[in-house]
Motif scaffolding. Structure first.
Motif, PDB file in Angstrom:
ATOM      1  N   PRO A  64      52.326  44.323  14.957  1.00  0.00           N
ATOM      2  CA  PRO A  64      51.489  44.860  13.986  1.00  0.00           C
ATOM      3  C   PRO A  64      51.767  44.750  12.479  1.00  0.00           C
ATOM      4  O   PRO A  64      52.825  45.238  12.204  1.00  0.00           O
ATOM      5  N   LEU A  65      50.788  44.326  11.918  1.00  0.00           N
ATOM      6  CA  LEU A  65      50.977  44.321  10.353  1.00  0.00           C
ATOM      7  C   LEU A  65      51.358  45.565   9.818  1.00  0.00           C
ATOM      8  O   LEU A  65      52.226  45.635   8.980  1.00  0.00           O
ATOM      9  N   ALA A  66      50.859  46.563  10.181  1.00  0.00           N
ATOM     10  CA  ALA A  66      51.192  47.945   9.826  1.00  0.00           C
ATOM     11  C   ALA A  66      52.561  48.270  10.137  1.00  0.00           C
ATOM     12  O   ALA A  66      53.369  49.078   9.094  1.00  0.00           O
ATOM     13  N   SER A  67      53.395  47.843  11.301  1.00  0.00           N
ATOM     14  CA  SER A  67      54.731  48.054  11.361  1.00  0.00           C
ATOM     15  C   SER A  67      55.495  47.382  10.391  1.00  0.00           C
ATOM     16  O   SER A  67      56.523  47.692   9.950  1.00  0.00           O
TER      17      SER A  67
ATOM     18  N   SER B 166      48.838  53.235   8.744  1.00  0.00           N
ATOM     19  CA  SER B 166      50.524  53.421   8.726  1.00  0.00           C
ATOM     20  C   SER B 166      50.941  54.451   7.782  1.00  0.00           C
ATOM     21  O   SER B 166      50.318  54.661   6.762  1.00  0.00           O
ATOM     22  N   ALA B 179      48.111  48.603   5.842  1.00  0.00           N
ATOM     23  CA  ALA B 179      49.121  48.095   5.624  1.00  0.00           C
ATOM     24  C   ALA B 179      49.289  47.370   4.300  1.00  0.00           C
ATOM     25  O   ALA B 179      48.353  46.370   4.078  1.00  0.00           O
ATOM     26  N   ARG B 581      46.614  42.808  14.409  1.00  0.00           N
ATOM     27  CA  ARG B 581      47.089  44.237  14.317  1.00  0.00           C
ATOM     28  C   ARG B 581      48.691  44.210  14.216  1.00  0.00           C
ATOM     29  O   ARG B 581      49.363  43.148  14.766  1.00  0.00           O
TER      30      ARG B 581
END
Lengths: 173, 581
Positions: A64-67, B166, B179, B581
């Motif tokens: 995930p882009l968030a990670s 995040s 992000a 995601r």
């Protein structure tokens, strides 16, 4: 540019065939827990990790882009914006700190007009603090693009900045 | 079993049980802040520290498993003092804005500060100043108030599998954001609002539109009408001293009338219509084979948003039927307007939903303007309604029960269970049976799909057709189900199910992102029971039996799936590709 636009999709696709990105993905794709290593390779080859590359890696690695951004923003090593042409690293390790490197940092910041961790608007300079560069005998130390300056006082800062301005004067941003 | 001592009390618990849980079993409460029963413990805050005899440091009880022979002390002056210090540290990074904070009075941090008698901030205040993110117009993220408990990111990433939120940067600079510090509206956020439902403080909350509703009600040029969703009736009472699950339908109608609404409609009427359309769609797909199986429900706007972003290869499987909210909206400005000769542009339609994503649904596509006007003018959450009642001085508990208004107010038992996981499926199966056999269904209840289990499957025979159905809630679970369908289709195999019910929020709408704070399975179950009881006690329990719905079709719509039905009750979906995601 909206990230769901066709032109962005194309840009992301194209970035995958650039040698450094392709090599990093090929090398690490199959290994679990290799996100940091991939990001390191991109940081080293480009001086920062562009958003398009992060988007491409997210897709290719199934992360995930968030990670990816959690890692990118946690470690100071990674940069999200292209750094200035001259990267000023002032050591604030124990020896340099005790020898007054904070005053040197402050003077650099004032002289170039950018905060620590930021670049000047013209992208000429980037200022950062680093911990111990391994030559405590020269404390306080700063390194600009690989050139080391030792036993610094705030009074030396102006000259160093000018030196690099001159160095890049025929190379506009 | 593991045996240990907590405050001198003998306890025994299964291996792996945390000290925190074991203590609760022995009626010992350990204060917590980051801990939430829906989520994995992360030991982020440190409030739950306890002493374990022989251990060098205090242990965080939320994530320390009980071990054989442990001798644990959960409270003594030293532990209290450590907990106070932790609270003081958290408060030193938290703005002192309680008076103007939406969560005041219901804030977990405020509660602890009160319990521990923190009367002054001894530490210098360092608040990470950041602008509000209200870009989704559904939820608002105020990162300044964030205490970094990690609940919102865990629910967004692990439970909902959305990965919009995040934790970025580190230490004092750390923030909760999409992000790369973009706006929520540019992120994969599907506006389900589970982050807000799980936030212990006022850092994430609904995009409040109570002012817009008051303005509409004050405007003499507008004819104000309202609809309430099923799940609202069994939770609104929690804000007025009723137990969770208390069904306040009649009092809600009365209260809304006192607020100034000219007509009080019920989203449940729309739910009955949804079933007429959706069950017809299912039967049509089963019989004609013109459209693919499985059919997937679309009442849930967060799920629709999710599907358009991430599962848009499945668009053909989606029911084109609108949600009950959208149907009542469309009918209020067409059927009702025409029947009573009220110009549709004068009608101000307000919906009261347990949901933050419904705020987005009302403008999602041009089909939401099917009456020629925006079908629903504004959608507010249960929490906003409770505040409006309090502003208006409406004493909900003492109001008499009243009835909803015709022609969009009556409902059957099948409609009211739309607010709980498994309910839409159960309602659809009842009417599908009638459509397939021409006879009233014998079996009305399917207990198997009513539990809080994340994915429920059932095989049954309806009118000679062997049906396999699945019910999933919580978008992480939904992804597993969709993944199986996709895999089967890719291999050219028969899909594992014919019909799939999806609700984005765990428990369905009873656990919606617009419901009262502090949701957990216990509350979800109680609210769900309230809806189930409403159905079980109803005289009419199948959508096709609703006389007003029959009249609507006879007088105005024609047949389900017909031309008029398509214009008012159906919608289209488009791929809204998002970054992975």
């Amino acid at each position: 540019m909206p990230e769901n636009s066709a032109s962005m999709t194309e840009k992301i696709q194209k970035i995958g065939s650039e040698p450094d990105v392709a090599a990093a993905v090929r090398k690490w794709r199959k290994k679990r827990g290799s996100l940091i290593m991939v990001l390191h390779e991109i940081q080293n080859s480009r001086g920062y990790v562009p958003r398009e590359v992060a988007l491409y890696l997210s897709r290719e690695l199934g992360t995930p882009l968030a990670s990816i951004y959690e890692a990118l923003t946690f470690y100071h090593y990674f940069k999200l914006e292209p750094p200035g042409k001259a990267v000023i690293s002032v050591c604030t390790g124990t020896a340099c700190y005790l020898k007054g490197s904070q005053a040197v940092v402050d003077e650099f910041s004032r002289e170039i007009g950018a905060a620590v961790g930021a670049s000047t608007e013209d992208k000429m300079f980037h200022l950062q603090c680093v911990r111990c560069v391994g030559c405590c005998g020269l404390a306080p130390v700063a390194i600009v693009n690989g050139k080391t300056y030792g036993r610094l006082t705030p009074a030396d800062v102006k000259k160093i900045v000018q030196e690099w301005r001159d160095h890049f004067k025929d190379d506009p941003a | 079993m593991i045996t240990a001592t907590i405050n001198g009390i003998q306890v025994s618990a299964a291996p792996g049980t945390s000290i925190l849980k074991a203590a609760h079993q022995a009626q010992v409460k350990i204060p917590t802040l980051c801990h939430h029963p829906d989520l994995q413990p992360t030991a982020a805050c440190g409030i739950c520290v306890v002493k374990v005899k022989g251990a060098p440091n205090m242990a965080r009880s939320c994530c320390t498993p009980l071990a054989e022979g442990m001798d644990i002390v959960t409270q003594d002056p030293e532990i209290v003092s450590v907990r106070r210090s932790i609270l003081e540290l958290i408060l030193s990074n938290h703005p002192n804005e309680c008076l103007t904070c939406l969560r005041s009075g219901e804030c977990e941090l405020q509660g602890l500060a009160q319990d521990f008698g923190i009367l002054q901030s001894k530490l210098p205040k360092i608040v990470n100043e950041r602008p509000l993110d209200d870009s989704t117009k559904s939820i608002v993220l105020d990162s300044r108030k964030c205490i970094h408990c990690g609940r919102c990111t865990q629910v967004c990433q692990q439970i909902q599998n959305v990965w919009a939120l995040s934790t970025e940067r580190r230490g004092l600079d750390s923030i909760v954001a999409p992000a790369g510090d973009i706006q929520l509206s540019e992120s994969p956020c599907v506006r389900c609002g589970q982050c807000s439902a799980h936030c212990p403080v006022g850092a994430i909350y609904e995009y409040s539109e109570t002012e817009t509703v008051w303005k509409g009600l004050m405007d003499p040029g507008r004819h104000c009408v309202v609809q309430i969703a099923p799940a609202v009736r069994v939770s609104i009472g929690e804000s007025f001293g009723f137990p969770a699950g208390a069904n306040l339908t009649g009092k809600l109608y009365a209260a809304l009338r006192r607020m100034g609404f000219k007509q009080v409609f019920d989203t449940n009427f729309g739910a009955d219509v949804t079933i007429m359309e959706e069950a017809s769609e299912l039967v049509d797909r089963l019989k004609s084979g013109k459209a693919p199986i499985p059919l997937i429900t679309t009442c849930c706007p967060a799920w629709v948003d999710f599907m358009e972003k991430f599962d848009n290869d499945m668009i053909d499987h989606f029911s084109s039927c609108k949600s009950p909210q959208a149907i009542v909206g469309a009918l209020s400005k067409s059927y009702y307007a025409e029947k009573y000769g009220i110009p549709a542009d004068r009608i101000f339609m307000v919906s009261i939903m347990p949901c933050t994503a419904k705020k987005y649904e009302i403008v999602r596509a041009k089909d939401m303007f099917s009456s020629g006007h925006q079908d629903i003018d504004v959608s507010i959450t249960t929490r906003e309604l409770a505040r409006m009642f309090k502003q208006a001085g409406i004493l909900l508990p003492t109001l008499p029960d009243e009835a909803a208004d015709s022609p969009l107010g009556s409902y059957t038992g099948a409609a009211t269970i739309f607010g709980e996981t498994g309910g839409v499926m159960e309602a659809a199966l009842r009417t599908a049976h009638q459509l397939l056999t021409g006879q009233e269904p014998g079996q009305l209840e399917f207990e198997k799909i009513h539990s809080l289990e994340g994915i429920k499957e059932m095989a049954l025979e309806v009118g000679g057709i062997k049906l396999r159905v699945a019910v999933a809630h919580g978008l992480g679970n939904v992804q597993l189900v969709i993944g199986k369908v996709r895999a089967a289709l890719a291999e050219g195999k028969e899909p594992p199910w014919h019909f799939i019910e999806v609700m984005a929020c765990p428990g369905g709408c009873v656990g919606g992102g617009g419901q009262f704070w502090g949701v957990h399975d216990g509350l979800r179950k109680l609210r769900s029971n309230g809806l189930t009881a409403d159905d079980r006690g109803a005289k009419l329990r199948c959508s096709h039996q609703n006389p007003d719905v029959r009249k609507l079709y006879a007088d105005y719509i024609g047949n389900p799936l017909g031309g008029r039905a398509h214009q008012l009750f159906h919608t289209h979906y488009v791929a809204r590709n998002q970054y992975a995601r």
